[in-house]
Design a protein around this motif. Structure first.
Motif, mmCIF file in Angstrom:
data_model
loop_
_atom_site.group_PDB
_atom_site.id
_atom_site.type_symbol
_atom_site.label_atom_id
_atom_site.label_comp_id
_atom_site.label_asym_id
_atom_site.label_seq_id
_atom_site.Cartn_x
_atom_site.Cartn_y
_atom_site.Cartn_z
ATOM 1 N N UNK A 55 -41.208 28.239 82.457
ATOM 2 C CA UNK A 55 -41.269 26.822 82.095
ATOM 3 C C UNK A 55 -39.974 26.385 81.436
ATOM 4 N N UNK A 56 -39.615 25.128 81.692
ATOM 5 C CA UNK A 56 -38.428 24.546 81.067
ATOM 6 C C UNK A 56 -38.808 23.185 80.489
ATOM 7 N N UNK A 57 -38.328 22.895 79.298
ATOM 8 C CA UNK A 57 -38.595 21.609 78.652
ATOM 9 C C UNK A 57 -37.800 20.517 79.347
ATOM 10 N N UNK A 58 -38.463 19.453 79.762
ATOM 11 C CA UNK A 58 -37.748 18.351 80.402
ATOM 12 C C UNK A 58 -36.995 17.517 79.376
ATOM 13 N N UNK A 59 -37.366 17.636 78.116
ATOM 14 C CA UNK A 59 -36.703 16.870 77.064
ATOM 15 C C UNK A 59 -35.406 17.531 76.609
ATOM 16 N N UNK A 60 -35.405 18.876 76.523
ATOM 17 C CA UNK A 60 -34.250 19.570 75.949
ATOM 18 C C UNK A 60 -33.484 20.433 76.939
ATOM 19 N N UNK A 61 -34.120 20.820 78.044
ATOM 20 C CA UNK A 61 -33.492 21.739 78.980
ATOM 21 C C UNK A 61 -33.616 23.190 78.566
ATOM 22 N N UNK A 62 -34.318 23.447 77.459
ATOM 23 C CA UNK A 62 -34.513 24.819 76.987
ATOM 24 C C UNK A 62 -35.751 25.427 77.635
ATOM 25 N N UNK A 63 -35.762 26.744 77.736
ATOM 26 C CA UNK A 63 -36.943 27.406 78.255
ATOM 27 C C UNK A 63 -38.039 27.370 77.195
ATOM 28 N N UNK A 64 -39.283 27.351 77.654
ATOM 29 C CA UNK A 64 -40.429 27.211 76.766
ATOM 30 C C UNK A 64 -41.569 28.082 77.250
ATOM 31 N N UNK A 65 -42.542 28.282 76.389
ATOM 32 C CA UNK A 65 -43.698 29.097 76.754
ATOM 33 C C UNK A 65 -44.752 28.285 77.512
ATOM 34 N N UNK A 66 -44.513 27.005 77.714
ATOM 35 C CA UNK A 66 -45.449 26.183 78.468
ATOM 36 C C UNK A 66 -46.442 25.428 77.620
ATOM 37 N N UNK A 67 -46.291 25.481 76.297
ATOM 38 C CA UNK A 67 -47.218 24.776 75.400
ATOM 39 C C UNK A 67 -46.637 23.496 74.838
ATOM 40 N N UNK A 68 -45.581 22.960 75.446
ATOM 41 C CA UNK A 68 -44.958 21.727 74.959
ATOM 42 C C UNK A 68 -45.849 20.532 75.276
ATOM 43 N N UNK A 69 -46.327 19.868 74.257
ATOM 44 C CA UNK A 69 -47.119 18.653 74.446
ATOM 45 C C UNK A 69 -46.642 17.597 73.488
ATOM 46 N N UNK A 70 -46.962 16.384 73.803
ATOM 47 C CA UNK A 70 -46.564 15.295 72.915
ATOM 48 C C UNK A 70 -47.731 14.426 72.592
#
Length: 70
Positions: A55-70
């Protein structure tokens, strides 16, 4: 309602191919230029142990564990 701010890396790759092809068939380089910028972000982002995450954060371009929510 939950909003996700991440993308699966395979999805990014698919869009990359589609945009390159779109530039090829239309003769307009703008689509290729946009995904070339995405490619640069992926090249520059820190890759833990040298590997790309799923997974990659669309906000930051950093890789993520997939739990990014807003």
């Amino acid at each position: 309602r939950r909003v996700l701010f991440r993308s699966v890396l395979a999805e990014v790759g698919t869009l990359h191919l589609e945009f390159y092809y779109l530039s090829e068939i239309t003769g307009d380089p703008v689509f290729k230029e946009k995904v070339d910028r995405v490619r640069q972000v992926l090249r520059d982002v820190e890759k833990p142990r040298g590997l790309y995450w799923n997974f990659i954060s669309v906000a930051t371009g950093d890789f993520t564990n997939g739990n990014d929510t807003g």
